[in-house]
Design a protein around this motif. Structure first.
Motif, PDB file in Angstrom:
ATOM      1  N   SER A  11     -15.652  22.093   9.106  1.00  0.00           N
ATOM      2  CA  SER A  11     -16.238  21.682   7.828  1.00  0.00           C
ATOM      3  C   SER A  11     -17.554  20.948   8.001  1.00  0.00           C
ATOM      4  O   SER A  11     -18.392  20.925   7.114  1.00  0.00           O
ATOM      5  CB  SER A  11     -15.242  20.779   7.079  1.00  0.00           C
ATOM      6  N   ASP A  12     -17.783  20.330   9.154  1.00  0.00           N
ATOM      7  CA  ASP A  12     -19.041  19.618   9.378  1.00  0.00           C
ATOM      8  C   ASP A  12     -20.102  20.497  10.001  1.00  0.00           C
ATOM      9  O   ASP A  12     -21.159  20.006  10.424  1.00  0.00           O
ATOM     10  CB  ASP A  12     -18.776  18.387  10.276  1.00  0.00           C
ATOM     11  N   GLY A  13     -19.854  21.832  10.068  1.00  0.00           N
ATOM     12  CA  GLY A  13     -20.872  22.744  10.560  1.00  0.00           C
ATOM     13  C   GLY A  13     -20.810  22.966  12.045  1.00  0.00           C
ATOM     14  O   GLY A  13     -21.579  23.765  12.572  1.00  0.00           O
ATOM     15  N   LYS A  14     -19.924  22.270  12.728  1.00  0.00           N
ATOM     16  CA  LYS A  14     -19.822  22.446  14.166  1.00  0.00           C
ATOM     17  C   LYS A  14     -18.815  23.535  14.474  1.00  0.00           C
ATOM     18  O   LYS A  14     -18.034  23.912  13.631  1.00  0.00           O
ATOM     19  CB  LYS A  14     -19.398  21.119  14.826  1.00  0.00           C
ATOM     20  N   TYR A  15     -18.870  24.030  15.639  1.00  0.00           N
ATOM     21  CA  TYR A  15     -17.969  25.102  16.063  1.00  0.00           C
ATOM     22  C   TYR A  15     -17.008  24.549  17.097  1.00  0.00           C
ATOM     23  O   TYR A  15     -17.323  23.644  17.861  1.00  0.00           O
ATOM     24  CB  TYR A  15     -18.759  26.263  16.662  1.00  0.00           C
ATOM     25  N   SER A  16     -15.777  25.169  17.025  1.00  0.00           N
ATOM     26  CA  SER A  16     -14.794  24.808  18.060  1.00  0.00           C
ATOM     27  C   SER A  16     -14.022  26.061  18.408  1.00  0.00           C
ATOM     28  O   SER A  16     -13.979  27.015  17.632  1.00  0.00           O
ATOM     29  CB  SER A  16     -13.844  23.723  17.556  1.00  0.00           C
ATOM     30  N   THR A  17     -13.457  26.064  19.524  1.00  0.00           N
ATOM     31  CA  THR A  17     -12.670  27.207  19.960  1.00  0.00           C
ATOM     32  C   THR A  17     -11.214  26.970  19.619  1.00  0.00           C
ATOM     33  O   THR A  17     -10.695  25.857  19.800  1.00  0.00           O
ATOM     34  CB  THR A  17     -12.821  27.419  21.458  1.00  0.00           C
ATOM     35  N   ALA A  18     -10.491  27.992  19.084  1.00  0.00           N
ATOM     36  CA  ALA A  18      -9.070  27.866  18.720  1.00  0.00           C
ATOM     37  C   ALA A  18      -8.413  29.216  18.873  1.00  0.00           C
ATOM     38  O   ALA A  18      -9.061  30.253  18.746  1.00  0.00           O
ATOM     39  CB  ALA A  18      -8.923  27.347  17.292  1.00  0.00           C
ATOM     40  N   SER A  19      -7.117  29.236  19.056  1.00  0.00           N
ATOM     41  CA  SER A  19      -6.370  30.490  19.200  1.00  0.00           C
ATOM     42  C   SER A  19      -6.144  31.106  17.827  1.00  0.00           C
ATOM     43  O   SER A  19      -6.186  30.422  16.809  1.00  0.00           O
ATOM     44  CB  SER A  19      -5.026  30.218  19.883  1.00  0.00           C
ATOM     45  N   PRO A  20      -5.903  32.426  17.753  1.00  0.00           N
ATOM     46  CA  PRO A  20      -5.660  33.096  16.456  1.00  0.00           C
ATOM     47  C   PRO A  20      -4.471  32.520  15.710  1.00  0.00           C
ATOM     48  O   PRO A  20      -4.490  32.446  14.487  1.00  0.00           O
ATOM     49  CB  PRO A  20      -5.415  34.552  16.865  1.00  0.00           C
ATOM     50  N   ASP A  21      -3.401  32.098  16.379  1.00  0.00           N
ATOM     51  CA  ASP A  21      -2.231  31.538  15.690  1.00  0.00           C
ATOM     52  C   ASP A  21      -2.578  30.263  14.951  1.00  0.00           C
ATOM     53  O   ASP A  21      -2.102  30.013  13.846  1.00  0.00           O
ATOM     54  CB  ASP A  21      -1.129  31.261  16.705  1.00  0.00           C
ATOM     55  N   ILE A  22      -3.417  29.452  15.547  1.00  0.00           N
ATOM     56  CA  ILE A  22      -3.819  28.189  14.891  1.00  0.00           C
ATOM     57  C   ILE A  22      -4.657  28.500  13.665  1.00  0.00           C
ATOM     58  O   ILE A  22      -4.525  27.856  12.615  1.00  0.00           O
ATOM     59  CB  ILE A  22      -4.585  27.297  15.887  1.00  0.00           C
ATOM     60  N   ASN A  23      -5.521  29.517  13.741  1.00  0.00           N
ATOM     61  CA  ASN A  23      -6.340  29.900  12.577  1.00  0.00           C
ATOM     62  C   ASN A  23      -5.457  30.374  11.415  1.00  0.00           C
ATOM     63  O   ASN A  23      -5.700  30.050  10.251  1.00  0.00           O
ATOM     64  CB  ASN A  23      -7.302  31.010  12.973  1.00  0.00           C
ATOM     65  N   ASP A  24      -4.436  31.162  11.700  1.00  0.00           N
ATOM     66  CA  ASP A  24      -3.534  31.646  10.642  1.00  0.00           C
ATOM     67  C   ASP A  24      -2.788  30.487  10.010  1.00  0.00           C
ATOM     68  O   ASP A  24      -2.592  30.445   8.787  1.00  0.00           O
ATOM     69  CB  ASP A  24      -2.524  32.646  11.229  1.00  0.00           C
TER      70      ASP A  24
END
Length: 266
Positions: A11-24
């Motif tokens: 939300s603050d415009g920064k990027y982070s790496t995450a697994s697909p399960d966490i995104n869902d």
């Protein structure tokens, strides 16, 4: 970045790496939060004056819709009952058809012949009267039924041409024969015992009695209904033309009364 990870914008415009399960999982939580916000907004809808009218209309439409659904449910049950009754009726008709077909295919050869309408059963006493009358002349037998005599060829030739038309001598005498047949059939019924009568014969007997008048006392007469009941003749134009000849030759005469024409044997 390592395999199995992808860059996700926060939300603050920064990027982070995450697994697909966490995104869902995050997407599912965000969707539920959205539903909760909408529910909270709808809870306060009746407190906003601008939306009270809309809410009232929606409630009214829901009420009408409920009534329609109730009527549809009743109609559905009604149609369901009718369908069940029609199915029972169909099964009953099929059973009757199968029984009729079975009877038609297994008709006994020795069945008695059908008795035509013109044939009337006699009582034992009347059979004795008929046997006794065989050796006597009809004129001397008080129980004999009067019949019209056939027209001679000479009488037929003396009938005016406009009465005869295209009628033949044999056609006229054939009608006399049928009239006598109807007269005999009628008065055999009149002389039957009421206990020996079937329901149909009893109805005829009552009709015969209603047609009697003081002018018909001692007469042997029939009406058009008797012609159609006891013979194959039809009371059509040709029949009435022959009746004109029979009246001219004094074989029958008319007795009118109570809107009914009676043809008495002369």
């Amino acid at each position: 970045m390592e395999d199995g990870e992808k860059s996700t914008e926060l939300s603050d415009g920064k990027y982070s790496t995450a697994s697909p399960d966490i995104n869902d999982l995050c997407s599912c939580i965000n969707t539920k939060i959205s539903y909760i916000k909408k529910s909270l907004q709808l809870r306060k809808i009746d407190q906003e004056p601008s939306l009270k009218t809309v809410l009232g209309k929606i409630a009214h439409e829901m009420f009408l819709l409920t009534n329609i659904l109730n009527k549809l449910e009743l109609e559905f049950h009604h149609q369901e009952r009718q369908q069940s009754q029609l199915k029972e009726l169909q099964e009953s008709i099929e059973r009757d058809y199968q029984e009729a077909q079975h009877l038609g295919e297994n008709m006994p050869i020795h069945l008695p012949r059908a008795i035509p309408n013109s044939t009337v059963s006699l009582t034992v006493e009347q059979c004795k009267d008929v046997e006794a009358a065989r050796g006597k002349k009809p004129a001397k037998d008080p129980k004999s039924i009067k019949e019209a005599s056939f027209i001679t060829a000479e009488e037929f030739e003396n009938v005016p041409a406009y009465m005869r038309g295209r009628l033949s001598y044999n056609q006229v005498n054939a009608v006399i024969q049928e009239i006598n047949k109807a007269v005999v059939s009628k008065y055999k019924i009149m002389r039957q015992s009421s206990k020996a009568m079937s329901s149909a014969i009893r109805n005829l007997y009552f009709r015969f009695q209603e047609e009697e008048t003081k002018d018909t006392k001692g007469e042997f007469f029939i009406v058009e209904a008797d012609i159609e009941e006891f013979t194959q003749l039809k009371a059509d134009k040709r029949f009435h033309s022959i009746l004109t000849i029979l009246r001219h030759c004094k074989r029958v005469r008319e007795i009118r009364g109570s809107c009914l024409v009676r043809y008495a044997v002369c």
